[in-house]
Structure formats: structure tokens, C-alpha cells
Write an enzyme that holds these catalytic residues in place. Structure first.
Site, PDB file in Angstrom:
ATOM      1  N   ARG A  56      23.378  11.084 -11.707  1.00 19.81           N
ATOM      2  CA  ARG A  56      22.661  11.163 -10.519  1.00 19.81           C
ATOM      3  C   ARG A  56      21.385  10.352 -10.671  1.00 19.81           C
ATOM      4  NH1 ARG A  56      22.962  10.316  -6.266  1.00 19.81           N
ATOM      5  NH2 ARG A  56      24.811  11.627  -6.319  1.00 19.81           N
ATOM      6  N   LYS A  91       1.853   0.270  -0.404  1.00 19.94           N
ATOM      7  CA  LYS A  91       2.477   1.829   0.131  1.00 19.94           C
ATOM      8  C   LYS A  91       3.938   1.904  -0.629  1.00 19.94           C
ATOM      9  CE  LYS A  91       0.305   1.103   4.589  1.00 19.94           C
ATOM     10  NZ  LYS A  91       0.497   0.766   6.067  1.00 19.94           N
ATOM     11  N   LYS A 141     -12.208  -3.897   3.365  1.00 14.58           N
ATOM     12  CA  LYS A 141     -11.648  -3.278   4.458  1.00 14.58           C
ATOM     13  C   LYS A 141     -12.594  -2.483   5.256  1.00 14.58           C
ATOM     14  CE  LYS A 141      -7.311  -1.915   4.611  1.00 14.58           C
ATOM     15  NZ  LYS A 141      -5.818  -1.057   4.015  1.00 14.58           N
ATOM     16  N   GLU A 146     -10.723  -7.882   5.657  1.00 11.65           N
ATOM     17  CA  GLU A 146      -9.873  -7.421   6.735  1.00 11.65           C
ATOM     18  C   GLU A 146     -10.742  -7.403   8.265  1.00 11.65           C
ATOM     19  OE1 GLU A 146      -7.351  -3.420   6.922  1.00 11.65           O
ATOM     20  OE2 GLU A 146      -9.154  -2.744   8.146  1.00 11.65           O
ATOM     21  N   ASP A 206      -5.738  -7.578  11.217  1.00 10.15           N
ATOM     22  CA  ASP A 206      -5.123  -6.269  11.012  1.00 10.15           C
ATOM     23  C   ASP A 206      -4.606  -5.575  12.448  1.00 10.15           C
ATOM     24  OD1 ASP A 206      -4.339  -3.636   9.997  1.00 10.15           O
ATOM     25  OD2 ASP A 206      -6.071  -2.735  10.773  1.00 10.15           O
TER      26      ASP A 206
END
Length: 287
Positions: free
Chosen positions: A106, A141, A173, A202, A223
Site C-alpha cells: 500500500r 501548491k 504579491k 505580481e 495574475d
């Protein structure tokens, strides 16, 4: 001094720590079911195979789980990371003691399915921008604790890694701008720090571009701009700095974005939302 060899981006010590941690999480004090149901002398042979079209990533990690519990296990890797595999294609042959093989299954499969899922999705995005001058990037992310191996899978799929950590580069940002008071103040402070790192800013409007460039920005991140706005941004910048497009990029939109003339497009989905690949392990008793 030579760099240490790596497995899925992990050096030998990191690899051992990762394998031990994952096995401990799954096994606890041991695989009780296997211990009581399978004779200690039983031997299995197994084929690990794709059950859907995939781009393989993490095969040597899967290998490491089986070897950790049975150093004498016989394993043959039939493909390499980065290879495309079709439905039913064998990826690995395994033969060894049945108990440790079942106990490791597993952990090995979970890791391989996860990384192969990332590489498979990434390859579809990379193919969507093929033939343009735009480079596909990943993002931060990632699942906490898995960034190194997830970004490895993204590389295998055809993306280039953006920042691995917050100390890899400066990315100013909207919250940084709000705290500093303006784009100009934020960029000036970053440049004055003389870190030697590229300063990326950004922007989410065309009006922010010139102030950012005048203050010394080395790169822009546009963005959540539409393709029409991105074309205007590219024209306005005129090649003075590289431009990255980001925010809400999907497979059906990425090529249009790439064709606006931006240098990079970053996609959080390739690590954040990739489904696990369907890979199975089928056993037979060995003689």
C-alpha cells in the site's frame, strides 16, 4: 564535493527517512492480517501494471518500500520515470517473501499512484503548450511534506520547477504591496536588500506594470488576466523583463494563454489537483 545521488529528488538520508515514516504510518507495529494469514515461508511473484494510460513517476520510490522490508527481494523495473505506459503495460516485476511484500504494497502503490498522477496531468499541460515559446511552471501548491517528490513528478511530466521554498526567490504579491504601501516601495525595499535573488512582482492590472518596472522589478507575474489583457501586458513590457501568467489556468485555456507571448505560465492544478493514477499489483504464488 560531489552531489549525493537522488531518488525522486530525495538524497539517500531523505529517502530512508521518507520510506520509514510512510511505512510506520501504514503498518504501526506490523501487518497483523498478513502475519496471521500468510505462512512466513510463502513466496509471491507480482506484476505491477498500469490500468490506464500514464506517464510514470516514482517507480524507484516504490522499489525502495519493498527493499526496506525485504532487502533480498528480486525487483525488475520494466520502464523508467518519464515513460508513457498504456493500459495493462507492466511497470515492475517483483519476487520475494510474501509477508514483507504485502506489508509494503500500500505504501508503494500510494506513492507511485500519486506521483504518476501528477506526471500524467503535467504531461497533458506540457503538450498543450508545445510549439509555443512559453514554459510550463509548477507552483508551491503541494501537499505539506511532499513538495520535493511532487515537484520531481512535475519535472518528469514536463514542467519546470518554480520556487521550491520561500528562500529561492523574491515574489512580491498583493499582501506584500499592501503592507509596504505601494508596488514602488515594496520593489525598492527588495532591491535594496541586495539578496542576489531575482525580484518578481505580481500585478493584476496593466496600470501596475510601469511602476513595477520603474522600481526595478526583474520579472512580472500577471495574475488572473484574460488572454486579451495578457497580450496588452506583453506589448507594454516590450521584452524588458520576462512575464509569467498565473491564476485559474486550465487545460482548455493554457494554449491560448501561451500564445499571448508570455514567457511562462504557472499551473497549481498539476500538483494540487492531479488524481491518483490507476496502477495495480497482481500476485501469484512462487514455486
Amino acid at each position: 564535493m560531489c552531489d549525493l545521488p537522488t531518488t525522486a529528488g530525495l538524497n539517500p538520508q531523505q529517502l530512508d527517512n521518507f520510506v520509514e515514516s510512510v511505512l510506520s504510518e501504514d503498518m504501526g507495529s506490523g501487518d497483523i492480517t498478513t502475519r496471521v494469514a500468510i505462512p512466513a515461508s510463502a513466496r509471491f511473484s507480482a506484476i505491477l501494471a498500469a490500468r490506464q494510460p500514464v506517464v510514470v513517476a516514482g517507480l524507484q520510490l516504490a522499489d525502495a518500500f519493498f527493499r526496506k522490508l525485504d532487502p533480498d527481494v528480486d525487483i525488475e523495473l520494466l520502464v523508467q520515470d518519464g515513460d508513457a505506459a498504456g493500459v495493462g503495460q507492466p511497470l515492475m516485476r517483483i519476487e520475494g517473501n510474501a509477508q514483507p511484500m504485502l506489508a509494503a504494497e500500500r505504501s508503494a502503490l500510494n506513492t507511485l499512484q500519486h506521483l504518476t498522477g501528477i506526471a500524467t496531468m503535467t504531461r497533458t499541460y506540457a503538450e498543450a503548450v508545445a510549439g509555443t515559446d512559453c514554459v510550463l511552471l509548477d507552483t508551491r501548491k503541494t501537499i505539506p511534506g511532499l513538495r520535493t517528490i511532487e515537484k520531481y513528478a512535475a519535472r518528469v511530466g514536463g514542467a519546470r520547477n518554480h520556487r521550491m521554498r520561500l528562500d529561492d526567490g523574491i515574489l512580491i504579491k498583493d499582501n506584500h504591496i499592501a503592507a509596504a504601501g505601494s508596488i514602488v516601495e515594496a520593489v525598492k525595499a527588495a532591491k535594496a536588500a541586495n539578496t542576489g535573488l531575482e525580484v518578481q512582482v505580481e500585478v493584476d492590472t496593466l496600470e501596475q506594470i510601469e511602476p513595477a518596472l520603474a522600481a526595478g522589478a526583474d520579472r512580472l507575474l500577471c495574475d488572473n488576466m484574460s488572454p486579451a489583457l495578457l497580450k496588452q501586458a506583453v506589448a507594454l513590457v516590450g521584452g524588458r523583463v520576462p512575464i509569467e501568467a498565473s491564476g485559474g489556468v486550465r487545460l482548455e485555456t493554457i494554449r491560448e494563454i501561451a500564445l499571448t507571448g508570455v514567457d511562462f505560465v504557472s499551473v497549481g492544478r498539476i500538483t494540487q489537483s492531479a488524481p491518483a493514477a490507476d496502477i495495480g499489483l497482481d500476485y501469484a504464488l512462487s514455486s
